[in-house]
Write an enzyme that holds these catalytic residues in place. Structure first.
Site, PDB file in Angstrom:
ATOM      1  N   LYS A  73      10.530 -25.600   5.046  1.00  0.00           N
ATOM      2  CA  LYS A  73      11.230 -25.822   3.774  1.00  0.00           C
ATOM      3  C   LYS A  73      11.081 -27.281   3.364  1.00  0.00           C
ATOM      4  O   LYS A  73      11.162 -28.186   4.214  1.00  0.00           O
ATOM      5  CB  LYS A  73      12.696 -25.456   3.963  1.00  0.00           C
ATOM      6  CG  LYS A  73      13.559 -25.470   2.707  1.00  0.00           C
ATOM      7  CD  LYS A  73      14.967 -24.929   3.060  1.00  0.00           C
ATOM      8  CE  LYS A  73      15.879 -24.935   1.839  1.00  0.00           C
ATOM      9  NZ  LYS A  73      17.231 -24.451   2.182  1.00  0.00           N
ATOM     10  N   SER A  96      18.967 -20.934  -0.771  1.00  0.00           N
ATOM     11  CA  SER A  96      17.997 -21.844  -1.325  1.00  0.00           C
ATOM     12  C   SER A  96      16.641 -21.794  -0.597  1.00  0.00           C
ATOM     13  O   SER A  96      15.680 -22.367  -1.089  1.00  0.00           O
ATOM     14  CB  SER A  96      18.542 -23.271  -1.311  1.00  0.00           C
ATOM     15  OG  SER A  96      18.828 -23.674  -0.007  1.00  0.00           O
ATOM     16  N   SER A 130      22.051 -20.266   2.821  1.00  0.00           N
ATOM     17  CA  SER A 130      20.691 -20.481   2.328  1.00  0.00           C
ATOM     18  C   SER A 130      19.561 -20.032   3.232  1.00  0.00           C
ATOM     19  O   SER A 130      18.409 -20.065   2.806  1.00  0.00           O
ATOM     20  CB  SER A 130      20.494 -21.960   1.984  1.00  0.00           C
ATOM     21  OG  SER A 130      21.258 -22.270   0.842  1.00  0.00           O
TER      22      SER A 130
END
Lengths: 478, 478, 97
Positions: free
Chosen positions: B71, B146, B170
């Site tokens: 990420k 997210s 997330s």
């Protein structure tokens, strides 16, 4: 109308740790810009603080030396504000649970010893340094930022407004500096910025219970500035109040060059620091054993030394000078261990040795002079091998080269002359060569005697025993 | 013939060790997937070039053959770390996050940085400043957020596994939306050093994988004490052992308040089916109430935004990232942040600043900290009676792009299932538990602190009794 | 209801430059969230201690040993403007001492 003054001092002391408070970057003065930085003290994304153990110990130790209570549960807070020298735009500091609370520092005043209460002692991080092109904050085109100083540990020490005069403020600052230096936690060099102070000042009519409106005074950069700035501000406030005006609560800046305080109002905004507990750090649980261990390591501080030196027979003046000089007092103590005449040692150290040190801009530990050398020198005087005068003459070389006084005296042939016949022959020569002065002495001019003594000493290159010279010369003149 | 990109890491490791497949073929199959579908899915913000990826393969290091996606809010030295924000669009990481260091030490092959909601703030990846990622199961729908990019990448085989971060769900929610497995570990078991902070007391890095075995395996590489993270626990890392999945006699609590009105009927149907699967395997499932859980959303949004408002203060154009124009430093900061942050980030910074501001701290921030205690306590009490708790990961199915973005409050409320876990600091895993019209549904399993092993066992047991984890999305019928 | 002045005040504290439209949008949205957050008043929490940390850890300390850090080049590698090893920024007007 008589006025009373209330002054509170806020001191920031840079701690003498080897690394920074929240990261392992070295703490060093004068390095090239941005060479002592890491993700943490640069405020890079993803960086996290880790607390320096020694910084905490320095804080606890200082708080103890200032007679504070120690908060057994102490946490850090974020103080949020924006400024380019603050890399995270928040400062990790302490808010409602500082390490030390409710202590005091004693100062000498005309009325005797006075306690200045200490509200709090806490640990926080320093900011980076801003340099403005053109050297002044206003009217510069660009600014430069160096983060070497970012996250250096700072100890913040806040007093209650118990200080009543600029002289007391100077005493307070001086005593505080000495304690920090004696503890080894800060080098107390205001000119280098390792110790900074701000003052809160207010005035009130004599007899009034309520404190007046206070102003905050910044940019006090030396001990001399402290007194001058405070005197100015106090007079300014008294002037305002006595004309029926009101002192405005504001921050003022000490203008060293023009010797006045200047209002910073309008240049600063009211800060809402939005304090909240620092989530990246865990609490400090300060246990009794830790406190006891640090307490036992506190060295003898100036106040204690002062009392002890008075007991040794030094005058209060001598005791005070010595007690507040860390290196000199350590030297003194070691010398007293070897030679039991404290008064004599103190006199030498405070007068002649101090002069030599001042000339060289050094502290005694930076020279080659040792207690052993000092004692050897004093012994030589006691034994009559040299006069006090000769001892003073060779002192500079002892300080610079650290040689044995005995050897030096022999080398230079400075051994005191006590041979009476030798002295008599010198006196003889002087009297012959200075018949005119002898006449003057016989007519009653006392000073001429000293001149003749001087001439004998000159002729013997200072080595004649002065007492003998005096005696024998008197006899010779009748 | 199953495409290599659709296999799990543990399956591939077995093939490699038996020399049934070459490392280059595995890596190439992922690269091929990217070439075929990335233009439609847009899971990445940055992909390393194929040559570098291939050259990183080492014959004696099996993990170098298993591409992993990271990420883009975790720092990989020398690579961009944009956090999907304009304010960091040009930022190149000058250091490695600790988890990345650990991966590099084991020769993991990082294939690229994945898309996210800007600064991890969001539940759909639509808040990325660059472009949204699409759900491989239905390109008109969101992959969740997210960590949407990381989850999509695993589902479609761009990478075999990936790392995400979880502050309020997330990792788990996008894992649920993409039909893969995601773990939010116990707070403190994975280092946050090098993870761009959103909410310091809630953030954790965790694995996103195709199945539970891979999840446990990847977790074993990233967990463990880090001296650079003061909130990291001084415990040895999790040691991987293949789960056995024996759930006979296990006491499972179904959280009553998370099965209420807001839950989509089809999600509820999957939950009912899951309960039956557990019971058939010999576990006991009962309803349990966590009375304060309904206050999780306001509690979370106060605490998370407060911490975020402070964590994001460092993005000011001084030391890195976007710098907008400004005549003064202050103006430059205002403009930089005004231009550089997207609307959701600004919204949360405003909210966070407000709840910390003078006069509101007690009413909001402090109050929320108290509710956090109540919620954590609810879990503690429940775990006295139950081994694990279950709930849907998301009360709703993956929604269409644009459907929820204009109503922030509604978006916040859909995090109700995942948020309480972060507030309590406990671990939770999301595993696929069904498909509705080919859209994945996720089951969340929560355990007490440090119960990751138990979570792996329970979820593995569920996996063995089902085949949801074997289903793969088909884009345009490949 | 949150006033525009309050929103402007928060903008200043947060160093965010907003357009008028943004400001009005945030005013409404913040208001919705804050009204919802007021639900926390439903429960009396006077006797509940605040939970600052989820796990009972304390005294995480580091030995005072200096370590290798970033080179000047690395430190400045993302600087929007630099000169002679310093970060360069537009001038400060007034402000902190």
């Amino acid at each position: 109308m008589d006025y009373e003054v209330n002054i509170g001092m806020e001191i920031h002391a840079e701690l003498l740790t080897r690394s920074k408070v929240f990261c392992s970057c070295p703490v060093q003065f004068g390095a090239p810009p941005n060479t002592l930085v890491c993700p943490v003290c640069l405020g890079l994304p993803g960086a996290l603080p880790v607390l320096n153990k020694r910084a905490v110990e320095f804080a606890i130790t200082t708080a103890l030396a200032l007679n504070c209570g120690i908060n057994r549960h102490s946490i850090f807070h974020r103080k949020n504000y924006y400024y380019p020298d603050l890399p995270k735009n928040y400062q990790i500091s302490q808010y409602d649970s500082p390490i030390g609370i409710q202590g005091y520092l004693e100062i000498e005043t005309e009325g005797g010893r006075k306690r200045i209460r200490i509200r709090r002692v806490h640990l926080e991080e320093d900011t980076g340094k801003l340099i403005h092109s053109g050297g002044r904050i206003t009217g510069s085109d660009i600014s430069f930022v160096d983060f070497n100083r970012s996250s250096v540990p700072l100890l913040e020490i806040v007093s209650e407004p118990d200080i009543s005069s600029p002289e007391e403020a100077k005493e307070y600052l001086s005593n505080m500096r000495d304690i920090l230096v004696f503890l080894g936690v800060c080098d107390g060099k205001m000119e280098e910025g390792s110790m900074r102070c701000e003052a809160n000042i207010s005035v009130r009519r004599k007899g009034s219970e309520k404190l007046g409106t206070k102003t905050e005074l910044k940019n006090i950069n030396s001990f001399r500035s402290v007194e001058r700035a405070l005197i100015y501000e106090i007079n300014r406030q008294i002037d305002v109040v006595s004309r029926g005006g009101e002192v405005i609560q504001e921050t003022r800046h000490w203008d060293e060059k023009n010797e006045r305080t200047v209002s910073m109002r309008g240049k600063e905004e009211a800060h809402d620091y939005r304090y909240f507990p620092e989530p990246d750090l865990v609490p400090l649980e300060i246990k009794d054993e830790w406190i006891e261990s640090l307490k036992s390591q506190i060295p003898e501080l100036p106040d204690e030394k002062y009392e002890r030196y008075k007991k040794l027979g030094l005058t209060p003046y001598e005791a005070k000078l010595l007690a507040h000089d860390l290196e000199l007092s350590v030297f003194f103590d070691r010398t007293v261990d070897l030679y039991n005449n404290p008064k004599n040692i103190a006199n030498w150290l405070l007068v002649d040795v101090t002069k030599e040190l001042k000339d060289r801009n050094k502290v005694i530990t930076e020279t080659s002079f040792t207690p052993e050398i000092m004692v050897e020198l004093l012994d030589l005087i006691d034994q009559g091998v040299i006069s006090g005068r000769i001892a003073k003459d060779i002192l500079p070389e002892l300080i610079d080269r650290g040689v044995s006084p005995k050897k030096l005296v022999e080398e230079k042939g400075l051994i005191q002359i006590t041979d009476i016949s030798f002295i008599l022959s010198a006196i003889d020569q002087v009297l012959r060569e200075n018949a005119g002065v002898v006449e003057e002495y016989k007519k009653g001019k006392e000073k001429s005697f000293m001149f003749l003594v001087g001439q004998v000493m000159k002729l013997t290159r200072g080595r004649a025993n002065p007492k003998l010279v005096n005696e024998l010369l008197k006899k010779a003149l009748g | 013939m199953t495409n290599l990109a659709d296999l799990t890491a543990h399956e591939l490791l077995g093939l490699i060790s038996r020399k049934e497949v070459s490392p280059v073929d595995i890596v190439n199959s992922c690269i091929n997937r990217i070439e075929m579908y990335e233009s439609q899915v847009k899971a990445f913000l940055n992909i390393r070039d194929a040559e570098t990826i291939i050259n990183s393969i080492r014959e004696d290091e099996p993990y170098s053959a298993i591409p992993i996606a990271i990420k883009d809010n975790m720092l990989v030295k020398g690579q961009p770390a944009t956090c999907a924000s304009k304010i960091l669009s040009n930022f190149i990481a000058p250091y490695n996050a600790t988890v990345i260091k650990k991966l590099i030490q084991n020769s993991f092959n990082i294939i690229g940085k994945t898309n996210l909601d800007e600064f991890a703030m969001g539940s759909s990846t639509e808040n990325s400043a660059f472009y949204p990622t699409r759900n491989p199961w239905d390109l008109e729908r969101v992959p969740g957020g997210s960590s949407g990019g990381s989850a999509a990448s695993v589902a479609i085989g761009f990478s075999i596994w990936s790392l995400g971060s979880d502050t309020g769900g997330s990792i788990r929610q996008p894992a649920s939306f993409c039909g893969v497995v995601g773990l939010k570990p116990t707070y403190g078991t994975v280092s946050r050093y090098g993870l761009v902070a959103f909410a310091s007391s809630l953030d954790q890095i965790g694995p996103i994988t195709k199945d539970v075995t891979d999840c446990a395996l990847l977790y074993s590489f990233i967990s463990g004490y880090d001296p650079n993270d003061s909130t990291s626990l001084n415990m040895p890392p999790y040691k991987f052992s293949p789960p056995k999945g024996d759930i006979k006699g296990l006491k499972i609590g179904l959280v009553k308040e998370l099965m209420g009105e807001g839950v989509d009927p089809s999600v509820r149907a999957c939950m009912d089916n899951s309960i039956k699967i557990f019971e058939d395997s010999g576990a006991i499932v009962e309803e349990v109430s966590l009375p304060h859980i309904e206050y999780s959303v306001p509690t979370y949004y106060i605490l998370a935004t407060a911490e975020a408002s402070s964590n994001l203060a460092r993005f000011d154009g001084v030391r890195y990232g976007l710098r907008a124009n400004g005549k003064t430093a202050e103006e430059m900061m205002f403009n930089t942040r005004g231009e550089g942050f997207g609307p959701e980030v600004k919204r949360r910074i405003m909210l966070g600043t407000y709840v910390l501001s003078a006069g509101y701290y007690e009413a909001f921030y402090l109050k929320a900290l108290k509710f956090r205690n109540l919620i954590a306590d609810d879990f503690k009490k429940a775990f006295e009676r139950f081994d694990v708790l279950i709930s849907p990961t998301s009360p709703i199915l993956p929604f269409k792009l644009g459907e929820k973005i204009s109503n922030p409050l509604e978006m916040y409320l859909s995090d109700i299932c995942t948020i309480p876990v972060n507030l309590a600091g406990i671990p939770a895993i999301s595993i696929p538990c069904g498909f509705i019209n080919n859209l994945p549904v996720g089951l969340q399993i929560m355990g007490p602190t440090f119960s990751e092993s138990k979570l792996f066992e329970v979820s593995y047991g569920f996996e063995q009794a089902t085949s949801f984890h074997k289903k793969r999305p088909q884009i345009g019928g490949s | 209801m949150l006033s525009i002045e309050e929103v402007i005040h928060i903008e200043r504290l947060a160093r965010l430059r907003l357009t008028d439209d943004e400001r009005e949008m945030y005013r409404k949205q913040l208001n919705d969230v804050l009204n919802y957050a007021a639900r926390l008043d439903e429960i009396d929490t006077t006797s509940v201690p605040p939970m600052y940390h989820v796990l009972p850890v304390s005294n995480v300390l580091r030995e005072d040993i200096p370590q290798e850090n970033l080179t000047q080049e690395e430190a400045l590698s993302n600087a929007p403007s630099e000169d002679g090893g310093f970060f360069v920024i537009p001038p400060i007007l007034g402000g902190e001492g």
